[in-house]
Scaffold this motif. Structure first.
Motif, mmCIF file in Angstrom:
data_model
loop_
_atom_site.group_PDB
_atom_site.id
_atom_site.type_symbol
_atom_site.label_atom_id
_atom_site.label_comp_id
_atom_site.label_asym_id
_atom_site.label_seq_id
_atom_site.Cartn_x
_atom_site.Cartn_y
_atom_site.Cartn_z
ATOM 1 N N VAL A 1 0.848 -1.196 0.000
ATOM 2 C CA VAL A 1 0.000 0.000 0.000
ATOM 3 C C VAL A 1 0.880 1.241 0.000
ATOM 4 C CG1 VAL A 1 -1.757 1.296 1.264
ATOM 5 C CG2 VAL A 1 -1.835 -1.205 1.246
ATOM 6 N N GLY A 2 0.568 2.184 -0.894
ATOM 7 C CA GLY A 2 1.189 3.499 -0.855
ATOM 8 C C GLY A 2 0.204 4.483 -0.260
ATOM 9 N N ALA A 3 0.665 5.382 0.601
ATOM 10 C CA ALA A 3 -0.268 6.273 1.290
ATOM 11 C C ALA A 3 0.305 7.671 1.453
ATOM 12 C CB ALA A 3 -0.634 5.706 2.659
ATOM 13 N N LEU A 4 -0.583 8.649 1.357
ATOM 14 C CA LEU A 4 -0.278 10.041 1.670
ATOM 15 C C LEU A 4 -1.451 10.580 2.460
ATOM 16 C CD1 LEU A 4 1.353 12.657 1.409
ATOM 17 C CD2 LEU A 4 0.260 13.033 -0.817
ATOM 18 N N VAL A 5 -1.231 10.795 3.768
ATOM 19 C CA VAL A 5 -2.313 11.168 4.672
ATOM 20 C C VAL A 5 -1.918 12.414 5.460
ATOM 21 C CG1 VAL A 5 -3.803 10.412 6.567
ATOM 22 C CG2 VAL A 5 -2.968 8.747 4.896
ATOM 23 N N GLU A 6 -2.802 13.406 5.488
ATOM 24 C CA GLU A 6 -2.599 14.644 6.264
ATOM 25 C C GLU A 6 -1.294 15.343 5.918
ATOM 26 O OE1 GLU A 6 -4.987 14.500 10.330
ATOM 27 O OE2 GLU A 6 -3.258 13.184 10.364
ATOM 28 N N GLY A 7 -0.947 15.344 4.647
ATOM 29 C CA GLY A 7 0.243 16.055 4.203
ATOM 30 C C GLY A 7 1.505 15.237 4.394
ATOM 31 N N PRO A 8 2.524 15.498 3.578
ATOM 32 C CA PRO A 8 3.753 14.712 3.627
ATOM 33 C C PRO A 8 4.642 15.084 4.800
ATOM 34 C CG PRO A 8 3.943 16.447 1.999
ATOM 35 C CD PRO A 8 2.530 16.506 2.520
ATOM 36 N N ALA A 9 5.289 14.083 5.383
ATOM 37 C CA ALA A 9 6.294 14.311 6.421
ATOM 38 C C ALA A 9 7.677 14.169 5.789
ATOM 39 C CB ALA A 9 6.126 13.298 7.543
ATOM 40 N N ALA A 10 8.621 14.983 6.215
ATOM 41 C CA ALA A 10 9.963 14.920 5.634
ATOM 42 C C ALA A 10 10.948 15.594 6.572
ATOM 43 C CB ALA A 10 9.982 15.614 4.264
ATOM 44 N N TYR A 11 12.224 15.217 6.420
ATOM 45 C CA TYR A 11 13.300 15.909 7.121
ATOM 46 C C TYR A 11 13.653 17.150 6.314
ATOM 47 C CZ TYR A 11 13.832 11.615 9.823
ATOM 48 O OH TYR A 11 13.606 10.541 10.639
ATOM 49 N N PRO A 12 13.422 18.365 6.871
ATOM 50 C CA PRO A 12 13.540 19.580 6.048
ATOM 51 C C PRO A 12 14.948 19.890 5.574
ATOM 52 C CG PRO A 12 13.132 20.127 8.358
ATOM 53 C CD PRO A 12 12.938 18.658 8.228
ATOM 54 N N HIS A 13 15.988 19.416 6.286
ATOM 55 C CA HIS A 13 17.357 19.753 5.903
ATOM 56 C C HIS A 13 17.906 18.820 4.823
ATOM 57 C CE1 HIS A 13 17.709 16.572 8.874
ATOM 58 N NE2 HIS A 13 18.953 16.350 8.485
ATOM 59 N N LEU A 14 17.159 17.748 4.508
ATOM 60 C CA LEU A 14 17.599 16.796 3.497
ATOM 61 C C LEU A 14 16.882 17.038 2.171
ATOM 62 C CD1 LEU A 14 17.654 13.476 5.569
ATOM 63 C CD2 LEU A 14 19.585 14.999 5.028
ATOM 64 N N SER A 15 17.464 16.555 1.103
ATOM 65 C CA SER A 15 16.844 16.676 -0.210
ATOM 66 C C SER A 15 15.676 15.697 -0.341
ATOM 67 C CB SER A 15 17.874 16.372 -1.306
ATOM 68 O OG SER A 15 18.224 14.992 -1.276
ATOM 69 N N GLY A 16 14.905 15.887 -1.385
ATOM 70 C CA GLY A 16 13.829 14.953 -1.647
ATOM 71 C C GLY A 16 14.348 13.545 -1.871
ATOM 72 N N GLY B 1 3.140 22.829 -2.666
ATOM 73 C CA GLY B 1 2.849 21.935 -3.773
ATOM 74 C C GLY B 1 3.970 20.944 -4.026
ATOM 75 N N MET B 2 5.216 21.385 -3.897
ATOM 76 C CA MET B 2 6.355 20.486 -4.090
ATOM 77 C C MET B 2 6.411 19.441 -2.976
ATOM 78 S SD MET B 2 9.188 23.292 -5.316
ATOM 79 C CE MET B 2 10.565 22.152 -5.335
ATOM 80 N N ARG B 3 6.051 19.842 -1.772
ATOM 81 C CA ARG B 3 6.011 18.868 -0.666
ATOM 82 C C ARG B 3 4.937 17.807 -0.921
ATOM 83 N NH1 ARG B 3 8.199 20.567 4.565
ATOM 84 N NH2 ARG B 3 9.407 22.477 4.278
ATOM 85 N N GLN B 4 3.794 18.249 -1.478
ATOM 86 C CA GLN B 4 2.756 17.287 -1.826
ATOM 87 C C GLN B 4 3.268 16.292 -2.868
ATOM 88 O OE1 GLN B 4 0.364 17.532 0.752
ATOM 89 N NE2 GLN B 4 -1.022 17.010 -0.911
ATOM 90 N N ARG B 5 3.981 16.792 -3.856
ATOM 91 C CA ARG B 5 4.538 15.916 -4.885
ATOM 92 C C ARG B 5 5.534 14.929 -4.273
ATOM 93 N NH1 ARG B 5 4.212 17.963 -10.363
ATOM 94 N NH2 ARG B 5 3.158 19.985 -10.458
ATOM 95 N N LEU B 6 6.344 15.406 -3.341
ATOM 96 C CA LEU B 6 7.307 14.521 -2.690
ATOM 97 C C LEU B 6 6.586 13.440 -1.890
ATOM 98 C CD1 LEU B 6 10.249 13.830 -2.016
ATOM 99 C CD2 LEU B 6 10.090 15.417 -0.071
ATOM 100 N N GLY B 7 5.523 13.827 -1.185
ATOM 101 C CA GLY B 7 4.752 12.831 -0.444
ATOM 102 C C GLY B 7 4.161 11.783 -1.365
ATOM 103 N N LEU B 8 3.697 12.212 -2.532
ATOM 104 C CA LEU B 8 3.153 11.266 -3.496
ATOM 105 C C LEU B 8 4.250 10.367 -4.054
ATOM 106 C CD1 LEU B 8 0.695 10.279 -5.000
ATOM 107 C CD2 LEU B 8 1.030 12.099 -6.684
ATOM 108 N N ALA B 9 5.436 10.934 -4.278
ATOM 109 C CA ALA B 9 6.564 10.116 -4.736
ATOM 110 C C ALA B 9 6.876 9.022 -3.719
ATOM 111 C CB ALA B 9 7.792 10.994 -4.972
ATOM 112 N N GLY B 10 6.817 9.368 -2.438
ATOM 113 C CA GLY B 10 7.046 8.370 -1.397
ATOM 114 C C GLY B 10 6.001 7.265 -1.425
#
Length: 315
Positions: free
Chosen positions: A82-97, A143-152
């Motif tokens: 299962v791939g999931a994106l819920v309540e916006g993407p989580a990420a480490y802000p100092h790292l690249s996508g 919007g870019m964060r949303q795209r990154l969450g979808l990539a994940g």
């Protein structure tokens, strides 16, 4: 579609927070190959339901099956597919996508190192981040964060994709790109479960719809059934006044104005066309009028569509 296997099935799914019932006896039926739109106004219980499906929140009562397995008991096995994106993407802000996706992939049991780089590259390419993935995520727009969450969510080429408001923060071009991507993934065999409060998004993308209102599932059916014919015919003509004059003399025929012509009830479309053309009225198009999803939702809910968004709106 009715003979397809269930990918998500719930029975009496309920979640209470103290005395508040956020989700009330919901019975979802999502089938293999669906693009299922889970529609509800903000605060209707959509995200709580999605979190229960993924084992992030425990249900108060009821049962959940995802990919034919009980949840959350089988979560360790099920969630690898299962791939999931819920309540916006989580990420480490100092790292690249790219670095964030590498960490996300290594956290799972089915992410062999030998294919990781290729899968990361493919995921970034599909969501339009291949050229910008080396900048730190703190420099990304929403919007870019949303795209990154979808990539994940796409990293493991999931059988089921569960998305909660995936176009949040995207501009119109980005929204169209994500829509095309979801339809492409569905054609490739991925079942898509899309939670949204945007009527237009659901209407354009989905083959099957469930509507949540005040925590209860008030509607669930195929999109084609929900948007069935009204019994009227849409007549597109550059001369609506002349068309109304011709039809006015016919008994038991109702005519109403429409944006591009007229709406006519009481005549078979072929007969309608013959009468107008014989009278010298130019007819550029005839089609059965279909119900709008907005009208169907309004009739089924107590909240009304004023709490549902349309394109470009965020209530």
């Amino acid at each position: 579609m009715s003979s397809s296997a269930s990918v998500i099935r719930t029975d009496g799914l309920t979640k209470k927070f103290g005395r508040v019932t956020a989700v009330d006896a919901v019975g979802l039926d999502v089938r293999e190959g669906d693009v299922y739109g889970f529609l509800g106004a903000n605060g209707s219980g959509k995200t709580t339901t999605v979190r229960m499906l993924l084992g992030l929140v425990l249900a108060t009562s009821g049962s959940i099956e995802v990919l034919g397995e009980p949840m959350p008991a089988s979560g360790r096995d099920v969630l690898t597919r299962v791939g999931a994106l819920v309540e916006g993407p989580a990420a480490y802000p100092h790292l690249s996508g790219r670095a964030n996706l590498a960490l996300l992939d290594s956290a799972g049991p089915d992410g062999p190192r030998r294919t990781r780089d290729r899968r990361i590259e493919e995921s970034l390419e599909r969501v339009g981040l291949a050229q910008v993935d080396r900048r730190p995520v703190r420099a990304y727009s929403l919007g870019m964060r949303q795209r990154l969450g979808l990539a994940g969510a796409l990293l493991r080429r999931p059988r089921l994709l569960v998305l909660d408001e995936p176009t949040n923060g995207l501009d119109p071009q980005g929204i169209n790109e994500i829509r095309r991507l979801l339809l492409e993934l569905n054609r490739e065999g991925t079942t898509v479960f899309l939670s949204s409060h945007l009527l237009g998004e659901i209407e354009q993308l989905c083959t099957r719809v469930g509507v949540l209102d005040g925590g209860r599932l008030v509607l669930q059916d195929e999109m084609d059934a929900l948007r069935g014919p009204t019994g009227r015919t849409e007549v597109r003509t550059p001369d609506p006044a002349r068309a109304r004059e011709v039809l006015a003399s016919i008994t038991d025929v109702d005519v109403e104005p429409a944006d591009d012509g007229l709406l006519v009830r009481g005549l078979d479309p072929a007969d309608l066309n013959d009468r107008l053309v014989s009278a010298g009225v130019r007819v550029s198009g005839l089609a059965p009028e279909r119900r709008r999803l907005e009208d169907v939702v309004l009739a089924a809910t107590t909240s009304g569509t004023d709490r549902f968004g349309r394109e470009g709106e965020r209530p």
